[in-house]
Scaffold this motif. Structure first.
Motif, PDB file in Angstrom:
ATOM      1  N   LYS A 293       0.746  -1.165  -0.011  1.00  0.00           N
ATOM      2  CA  LYS A 293      -0.094  -0.196   0.003  1.00  0.00           C
ATOM      3  C   LYS A 293       0.833   1.349   0.043  1.00  0.00           C
ATOM      4  N   VAL A 294       2.000   1.265   0.680  1.00  0.00           N
ATOM      5  CA  VAL A 294       2.830   2.389   0.847  1.00  0.00           C
ATOM      6  C   VAL A 294       3.837   2.419  -0.324  1.00  0.00           C
ATOM      7  N   PHE A 295       4.364   1.349  -0.928  1.00  0.00           N
ATOM      8  CA  PHE A 295       5.349   1.233  -1.781  1.00  0.00           C
ATOM      9  C   PHE A 295       4.976   0.618  -3.266  1.00  0.00           C
ATOM     10  N   ASN A 296       3.700   0.345  -3.320  1.00  0.00           N
ATOM     11  CA  ASN A 296       3.007  -0.358  -4.460  1.00  0.00           C
ATOM     12  C   ASN A 296       3.724  -1.549  -5.311  1.00  0.00           C
ATOM     13  N   GLN A 297       4.141  -2.495  -4.252  1.00  0.00           N
ATOM     14  CA  GLN A 297       4.840  -3.563  -4.672  1.00  0.00           C
ATOM     15  C   GLN A 297       3.752  -4.675  -5.045  1.00  0.00           C
ATOM     16  N   GLN A 298       4.082  -5.636  -6.092  1.00  0.00           N
ATOM     17  CA  GLN A 298       3.250  -6.360  -6.694  1.00  0.00           C
ATOM     18  C   GLN A 298       3.726  -7.916  -6.002  1.00  0.00           C
ATOM     19  N   ALA A 299       2.726  -8.973  -6.174  1.00  0.00           N
ATOM     20  CA  ALA A 299       3.189 -10.292  -5.928  1.00  0.00           C
ATOM     21  C   ALA A 299       4.556 -10.729  -6.056  1.00  0.00           C
ATOM     22  N   SER A 300       4.968 -10.470  -7.330  1.00  0.00           N
ATOM     23  CA  SER A 300       6.458 -11.011  -8.058  1.00  0.00           C
ATOM     24  C   SER A 300       7.296 -10.447  -7.031  1.00  0.00           C
ATOM     25  N   THR A 301       7.149  -9.240  -6.528  1.00  0.00           N
ATOM     26  CA  THR A 301       8.144  -8.699  -5.766  1.00  0.00           C
ATOM     27  C   THR A 301       8.282  -9.480  -4.380  1.00  0.00           C
ATOM     28  N   PHE A 302       7.342 -10.105  -3.931  1.00  0.00           N
ATOM     29  CA  PHE A 302       7.351 -10.937  -2.692  1.00  0.00           C
ATOM     30  C   PHE A 302       7.900 -12.046  -3.000  1.00  0.00           C
ATOM     31  N   ALA A 303       7.675 -12.757  -4.106  1.00  0.00           N
ATOM     32  CA  ALA A 303       8.195 -13.851  -4.668  1.00  0.00           C
ATOM     33  C   ALA A 303       9.677 -13.699  -4.574  1.00  0.00           C
ATOM     34  N   ARG A 304      10.172 -12.868  -5.235  1.00  0.00           N
ATOM     35  CA  ARG A 304      11.559 -12.636  -5.294  1.00  0.00           C
ATOM     36  C   ARG A 304      12.102 -12.279  -3.792  1.00  0.00           C
TER      37      ARG A 304
END
Length: 391
Positions: free
Chosen positions: A232-243
């Motif tokens: 919500k603050v840095f607008n990261q996607q699911a692929s970011t969490f996978a990495r």
């Protein structure tokens, strides 16, 4: 993962390790997708995300009762039932559509299975371990789990565009079903296949209970709102969490055995105090990273990874209980009660923290988390357990 001193059947150890790997893959897929799934498919805000933790964590609160209800099953068979519940929950997530009721039902199944497996796996592992190296053995076991989460995160990273959420959830369900089959086929060994005590509450374990309550508060703030900062603050996607998982899990695999050996040599008190001190630093950085230009995102990402690494110190709580336990049969039900107490806090705190976030900003949420980590530091300092590992 060998244990020759107690003559443990190598087939049992191999199946146990394989089951842990299968569960790790399943959780790796769940952990890297669930927050984005809730944001993308249900459009949740911080308050709604916090409220969801109440029903999701309710099975954790009931862990001691659920474990007691399965007293007629051996620990290995109970772990098989728990793994099957995880599989049912993951399949349920594919059927939710946009229904909150279906979502909650699916998460209840997943949560019940997950919270049952945690104490059961730890208890089985400590039975398989040599008496003088339980911390080291648990460290190796958690290293396997960490490697498995890399595989789960890698599956998400490579297949999210093709399989989407539902395909990944089915993959996770299959992995946990395989774990159930492996647990159920483990050869019969000593306490793992003996009748279990239904429930244990003992005053001598009060410090262990308190450590779990504080851990539950710290854990839930990070698991719920740490990813929410990135989304919500840095607008990261699911692929970011996978990495991030792919980065964190190999580090966890490397660190876990070392932390286990550190617990054996240095003692639970010092390890848990170090964990609490580092968490205070992580909380402050996590809360105020968004105010730091250019490097704020990278600091928040680093905090996410460091927080994942610090979960390995849970080894110290398990071995501390094993050291002070009056009887080996006390360990599994006491670990289950610890999970219940940790979730008594976990159920209520996220809703309060979501309210704080909505009205006062995410910074105050992590200031509160830092305060809880300081209380954890003080509590860990009270530990007085001079018994040798394996006693």
């Amino acid at each position: 993962m060998k244990n020759s001193n107690r003559g443990v059947n190598s087939n049992c150890v191999i199946k146990f390790a394989a089951a842990v790997i299968a569960l790790g893959i399943s959780y790796g897929i769940y952990g890297t997708t669930i927050n984005n799934f809730l944001s993308d498919e249900f459009g949740m805000n911080a308050v709604q995300r916090g409220h969801l933790e109440l029903p999701r964590e309710f099975p954790g609160f009931l862990c001691a009762l659920m474990s007691g209800a399965l007293f007629f099953l051996s620990e290995a068979k109970a772990a098989a039932v728990a793994s099957l519940l995880i599989s049912i929950g993951m399949v349920g997530l594919t059927l939710t559509g946009t229904s909150y009721i279906k979502l909650i039902i699916a998460l209840l199944f997943w949560s019940a299975g997950t919270h049952l497996t945690q104490p059961l796996v730890s208890s089985i592992a400590m039975q398989l371990a040599e008496p003088h190296s339980r911390g080291s053995f648990l460290g190796k076991l958690r290293a396997l789990d960490a490697i498995a989460t890399v595989l789960g995160g890698g599956i998400v990273w490579l297949a999210i565009e093709r399989l989407h959420y539902n395909g990944l959830f089915v993959f996770s369900a299959v992995a946990s079903a395989i774990a159930a089959l492996l647990f159920s086929s483990m050869p019969e060994l000593t306490l793992m296949h003996s009748p279990r005590r239904k429930f244990v509450f003992d005053k001598r374990y009060m410090l262990f209970y308190l450590l779990n309550i504080l851990f539950g508060a710290r854990k839930q703030l990070f698991l719920t709102f740490g990813p929410w900062v990135l989304i919500k603050v840095f607008n990261q996607q699911a692929s970011t969490f996978a990495r991030l998982w792919i980065i964190a899990a190999p580090l966890t695999a490397i660190i876990n055995p070392r932390v286990g050996r550190l617990v054996d040599r240095w003692g639970e008190r010092n390890v848990l105090m170090l964990d609490a001190a580092m968490l205070i630093i992580v909380c402050v950085i996590y809360g105020f990273a968004s105010h730091i230009p250019v490097f704020g995102l990278y600091l928040a990402l680093a905090c996410y990874i460091l927080d994942q690494l610090l979960f390995v110190t849970g080894i110290a709580r398990a071995t501390y209980l094993r050291k002070i336990a009056k009887d080996e049969s006390d360990v599994a039900p006491s670990l289950s009660l610890g999970v219940s107490l940790d979730h008594a806090v976990s159920m209520l705190l996220p809703s309060f923290a979501g309210y704080i976030w909505y009205h006062y900003g995410h910074e105050l949420v992590f200031i509160i988390a830092a305060g809880l980590s300081f209380l954890n530091l003080i509590t860990a300092a009270v530990i007085r357990c001079n018994c040798k590992s394996g006693s």
